[in-house]
Design an enzyme around this catalytic site. Structure first.
Site, PDB file in Angstrom:
ATOM      1  N   PHE A 249       0.817  -1.221   0.000  1.00 35.28           N
ATOM      2  CA  PHE A 249       0.000   0.000   0.000  1.00 35.28           C
ATOM      3  C   PHE A 249       0.844   1.262   0.000  1.00 35.28           C
ATOM      4  O   PHE A 249       2.035   1.237   0.332  1.00 35.28           O
ATOM      5  CB  PHE A 249      -0.936   0.026   1.221  1.00 35.28           C
ATOM      6  CG  PHE A 249      -0.212   0.012   2.549  1.00 35.28           C
ATOM      7  CD1 PHE A 249       0.258   1.188   3.127  1.00 35.28           C
ATOM      8  CD2 PHE A 249      -0.008  -1.180   3.235  1.00 35.28           C
ATOM      9  CE1 PHE A 249       0.922   1.179   4.354  1.00 35.28           C
ATOM     10  CE2 PHE A 249       0.658  -1.206   4.472  1.00 35.28           C
ATOM     11  CZ  PHE A 249       1.126  -0.023   5.023  1.00 35.28           C
TER      12      PHE A 249
ATOM     13  N   HIS B 299       4.445   0.407   1.599  1.00 36.73           N
ATOM     14  CA  HIS B 299       4.771  -1.003   1.845  1.00 36.73           C
ATOM     15  C   HIS B 299       4.858  -1.726   0.504  1.00 36.73           C
ATOM     16  O   HIS B 299       3.860  -1.820  -0.203  1.00 36.73           O
ATOM     17  CB  HIS B 299       3.671  -1.632   2.716  1.00 36.73           C
ATOM     18  CG  HIS B 299       3.825  -3.120   2.912  1.00 36.73           C
ATOM     19  ND1 HIS B 299       2.750  -3.970   2.996  1.00 36.73           N
ATOM     20  CD2 HIS B 299       4.919  -3.906   3.056  1.00 36.73           C
ATOM     21  CE1 HIS B 299       3.180  -5.207   3.187  1.00 36.73           C
ATOM     22  NE2 HIS B 299       4.494  -5.205   3.221  1.00 36.73           N
TER      23      HIS B 299
ATOM     24  N   PRO C  76       2.842  -0.765  10.688  1.00 34.65           N
ATOM     25  CA  PRO C  76       1.502  -0.461  10.209  1.00 34.65           C
ATOM     26  C   PRO C  76       0.452  -1.323  10.903  1.00 34.65           C
ATOM     27  O   PRO C  76       0.776  -2.394  11.432  1.00 34.65           O
ATOM     28  CB  PRO C  76       1.581  -0.826   8.729  1.00 34.65           C
ATOM     29  CG  PRO C  76       2.591  -1.906   8.669  1.00 34.65           C
ATOM     30  CD  PRO C  76       3.595  -1.613   9.751  1.00 34.65           C
ATOM     31  N   GLY C  77      -0.774  -0.828  10.932  1.00 32.99           N
ATOM     32  CA  GLY C  77      -1.871  -1.604  11.512  1.00 32.99           C
ATOM     33  C   GLY C  77      -2.745  -2.155  10.407  1.00 32.99           C
ATOM     34  O   GLY C  77      -2.647  -3.309  10.006  1.00 32.99           O
ATOM     35  N   SER C  78      -3.599  -1.291   9.860  1.00 34.24           N
ATOM     36  CA  SER C  78      -4.429  -1.639   8.708  1.00 34.24           C
ATOM     37  C   SER C  78      -4.961  -0.330   8.146  1.00 34.24           C
ATOM     38  O   SER C  78      -4.758   0.727   8.736  1.00 34.24           O
ATOM     39  CB  SER C  78      -5.594  -2.530   9.121  1.00 34.24           C
ATOM     40  OG  SER C  78      -6.590  -1.739   9.746  1.00 34.24           O
TER      41      SER C  78
ATOM     42  N   HIS D 249       6.415  -6.388  12.413  1.00 31.25           N
ATOM     43  CA  HIS D 249       6.436  -5.450  11.289  1.00 31.25           C
ATOM     44  C   HIS D 249       5.020  -5.060  10.890  1.00 31.25           C
ATOM     45  O   HIS D 249       4.800  -4.465   9.853  1.00 31.25           O
ATOM     46  CB  HIS D 249       7.127  -6.087  10.089  1.00 31.25           C
ATOM     47  CG  HIS D 249       6.237  -7.022   9.341  1.00 31.25           C
ATOM     48  ND1 HIS D 249       5.618  -8.074   9.955  1.00 31.25           N
ATOM     49  CD2 HIS D 249       5.825  -7.030   8.052  1.00 31.25           C
ATOM     50  CE1 HIS D 249       4.872  -8.703   9.064  1.00 31.25           C
ATOM     51  NE2 HIS D 249       4.972  -8.099   7.911  1.00 31.25           N
ATOM     52  N   GLY D 250       4.034  -5.431  11.712  1.00 29.53           N
ATOM     53  CA  GLY D 250       2.652  -5.109  11.379  1.00 29.53           C
ATOM     54  C   GLY D 250       1.759  -5.728  12.432  1.00 29.53           C
ATOM     55  O   GLY D 250       2.241  -6.257  13.444  1.00 29.53           O
TER      56      GLY D 250
HETATM   57  P1  5GP Z   1       3.069  -8.349   5.383  1.00 25.01           P
HETATM   58  O1  5GP Z   1       2.348  -8.462   4.127  1.00 25.01           O
HETATM   59  O2  5GP Z   1       4.368  -7.678   5.193  1.00 25.01           O
HETATM   60  O3  5GP Z   1       3.188  -9.627   6.139  1.00 25.01           O
HETATM   61  O4  5GP Z   1       2.192  -7.466   6.351  1.00 25.01           O
HETATM   62  C1  5GP Z   1       2.186  -6.100   6.390  1.00 25.01           C
HETATM   63  C2  5GP Z   1       1.387  -5.556   7.542  1.00 25.01           C
HETATM   64  O5  5GP Z   1       0.855  -4.328   7.088  1.00 25.01           O
HETATM   65  C3  5GP Z   1       0.171  -6.359   7.990  1.00 25.01           C
HETATM   66  O6  5GP Z   1       0.506  -7.222   9.034  1.00 25.01           O
HETATM   67  C4  5GP Z   1      -0.824  -5.299   8.432  1.00 25.01           C
HETATM   68  O7  5GP Z   1      -0.751  -5.060   9.812  1.00 25.01           O
HETATM   69  C5  5GP Z   1      -0.384  -4.039   7.714  1.00 25.01           C
HETATM   70  N1  5GP Z   1      -1.295  -3.594   6.645  1.00 25.01           N
HETATM   71  C6  5GP Z   1      -1.819  -4.327   5.631  1.00 25.01           C
HETATM   72  N2  5GP Z   1      -2.559  -3.549   4.815  1.00 25.01           N
HETATM   73  C7  5GP Z   1      -2.464  -2.273   5.303  1.00 25.01           C
HETATM   74  C8  5GP Z   1      -2.985  -1.001   4.877  1.00 25.01           C
HETATM   75  O8  5GP Z   1      -3.656  -0.857   3.865  1.00 25.01           O
HETATM   76  N3  5GP Z   1      -2.654   0.072   5.647  1.00 25.01           N
HETATM   77  C9  5GP Z   1      -1.889  -0.020   6.773  1.00 25.01           C
HETATM   78  N4  5GP Z   1      -1.617   1.084   7.470  1.00 25.01           N
HETATM   79  N5  5GP Z   1      -1.411  -1.201   7.195  1.00 25.01           N
HETATM   80  C10 5GP Z   1      -1.670  -2.312   6.463  1.00 25.01           C
HETATM   81 MN    MN Z   2       5.487  -8.034   0.431  1.00 24.47          MN
HETATM   82 MN    MN Z   3       5.588  -7.049   3.700  1.00 20.27          MN
END
Ligand code: 5GP
Ligand code: MN
Ligand code: MN
Length: 482
Positions: free
Chosen positions: A210, A241, A377-379, A402-403
């Site tokens: 995102f 991200h 990040p959260g969501s 990391h999230g």
């Molecule tokens: P990954 O794909 O790297 O495992 O996870 C990335 C993290 O980003 C997720 O665990 C979630 O908490 C966060 N995340 C996913 N989509 C979004 C989004 O659209 N906005 C934000 N702020 N965080 C997100």
């Molecule tokens: Mn990725």
């Molecule tokens: Mn990732």
């Protein structure tokens, strides 16, 4: 299957730190009681399997831990460089995936108007291809130079502050601007990969990747650090991200085969065919590490080029004078050689990220004194956070989550969450509505906040474990999803 009684035999070290004696070895878990109770048997089963790789000296879960391919996302696993192992499964397939935050001169009031935010989303989408339907605008970039020289090898024309004296943050404010490696290994990269790589450089990619405009609130006790980092209350920041796109993923089949052959020659393995590993000091291990470095370089530059596109979009809406210095760029899928206790270790972080404390020598130069920003990040419908590492983080090789981490699979989310629930968490219909680039929320239902763990519980776990401290809370205003 790990029996439940075994999980109950853990040692509680206090401060959200639990140590679990699994049959194959010990697992550290950093989680508050609520998150700990919710982890479930599958993640322990997976940890037990990962602990069967010889010689591991530390394995842990952050509170976002959830099942992944071969290894849980949220795993930190460490071996000695001298006689240790490397496992692509504990790096993950999106090698070099990471977060990046840029500061802007805007404050909340400048982009509160929904018309302005819609215009901004459109302008950014014009500059940054967000899915595979449109190709990179930077296809003339010398990709070989990119993957061999990293950000430092990027042509100056793409570095917005290259000509601004005293403010060159583009190269200095990243975890690593250049991974050097033995370029002899580039011969293992097939020509379709070079083609895809060129088409995708500076593109976002789908799923949970995102670009998000957020407004920050500084934590009262951390004002001094926030000040030094150039952050102000009510300031708008951009969080990005993305990872190494197909570049990292396309190598997967090749090195997996490599490792499988080594493992079957030696007659070792585990019950999970997706968990592959080999000693660092083998041809297979070295080949993987070198190819991984090319993907780390690709990923950092990919995020840089995305940010460059966002800046172009910002200029279209807010005028050509707008600047957007990077706060930090930080990865969460890699294996890095790091010195700990005076010894060289290979630290795998799969969905965990570094949180170095003030004064730690591994900090990027501008953050030596304060420690670097940790981006969590959260969501798209909840808060995200910027933290700073603490010295007690040494107990987890300075690694945090990391999230928020997935709590439901994409499919389960689509089945269990309604568009109405999603809309209400996006505050649709109110002045505070969080805008998205997609015309309907239905298409991104599997990315709704309901798909993720409660980020406040996750942050509580990390802060309570003394791994990191909150510097700022970031609220989403506009989101661009692939
Ligand atoms: P990954 O794909 O790297 O495992 O996870 C990335 C993290 O980003 C997720 O665990 C979630 O908490 C966060 N995340 C996913 N989509 C979004 C989004 O659209 N906005 C934000 N702020 N965080 C997100
Ligand atoms: Mn990725
Ligand atoms: Mn990732």
């Amino acid at each position: 299957q790990i029996v439940k009684e075994l999980m109950d035999l853990y040692t509680d070290h206090g401060n959200n730190h639990k140590e679990i004696p699994l049959p194959a070895g010990r697992l550290h878990v950093f989680a508050n009681d609520e998150i700990f109770a919710s982890l479930g048997a599958k993640v322990y089963d997976m940890a037990d399997n990962n602990l069967r790789i010889p010689g591991n000296i530390h394995m842990s879960y952050t509170p976002d831990a959830h099942v992944g391919i071969g290894t849980c996302i949220g795993t930190t696993a460490v071996w000695d460089m001298a006689d240790g192992y490397v496992s692509p499964s504990i790096v993950g397939s999106d090698i070099g995936c990471g977060m990046r935050v840029h500061l802007t001169p805007l404050s909340k009031e400048d982009i509160l108007d929904k018309k302005v935010r819609r215009e901004l989303i459109r302008a950014v989408e014009k500059m940054v291809p967000v899915n595979n339907r449109s190709a990179s605008t930077y296809q003339d970039i010398d990709l070989e130079k990119v993957v061999t020289h990293g950000l430092k090898g990027l042509p100056q024309q793409y570095i917005p502050d290259a000509y601004t004296p005293n403010r060159k943050t583009s190269i200095s404010h990243v975890e690593n601007a250049q991974f050097t490696f033995d370029t002899d290994y580039l011969e293992y990269i097939q020509s379709p990969q070079w083609g895809r790589g060129k088409k995708q450089i500076g593109t976002l990619g789908g799923g949970n990747h995102f670009i998000e405009f957020q407004v920050i609130e500084i934590e009262e006790e951390q004002r001094e650090i926030a000040d030094k980092w150039g952050m102000k209350d009510g300031q708008v920041v951009v969080m990005i991200h993305s990872g190494s796109r197909a570049w990292g993923a396309m190598m997967g089949r090749e090195y997996k085969k490599d490792f499988e052959i080594w493992m079957s020659k030696k007659g070792i393995g585990t019950r999970d065919p997706n968990l592959v590993f080999a000693p660092i000091n083998t041809d297979e291990g070295q080949r993987y590490l070198n190819l991984m470095y090319s993907a780390l370089n690709y990923a950092v530059i990919n995020r840089h080029m995305i940010a460059y596109g966002v800046l172009e979009g910002m200029k279209e809406v807010f005028g050509s004078k707008v600047e957007m210095p990077v706060l930090y760029d930080l990865m969460h899928n890699y294996a890095l050689e790091e010195k700990h206790d005076g010894k060289s270790r290979l630290v795998h972080r799969k969905g965990t990220t570094r949180a170095l404390p003030p004064g730690h020598s591994l900090n990027a130069t501008p953050y030596q004194e304060t420690g670097h920003p940790v981006l969590i990040p959260g969501s798209m419908g909840t808060a995200s956070y910027i933290l700073v590492g603490q010295s007690e983080g040494v107990k987890n090789y300075y690694s945090v989550c990391h999230g928020a981490g997935r709590i439901r699979s994409r499919r389960a989310t689509k089945e269990q969450v309604t568009v109405d629930e999603f809309s209400s968490s996006m505050k649709v219909g109110t002045d505070e509505e969080i805008l998205v680039n997609h015309r309907s929320l239905q298409t991104i239902l599997d990315e709704s906040p309901q798909a993720y763990k409660d980020v406040d519980q996750i942050i509580d776990s990390v802060v309570g474990a003394n791994l990191a401290t909150v510097v700022a809370r970031c609220r989403p205003l506009a989101v661009i999803k692939g």
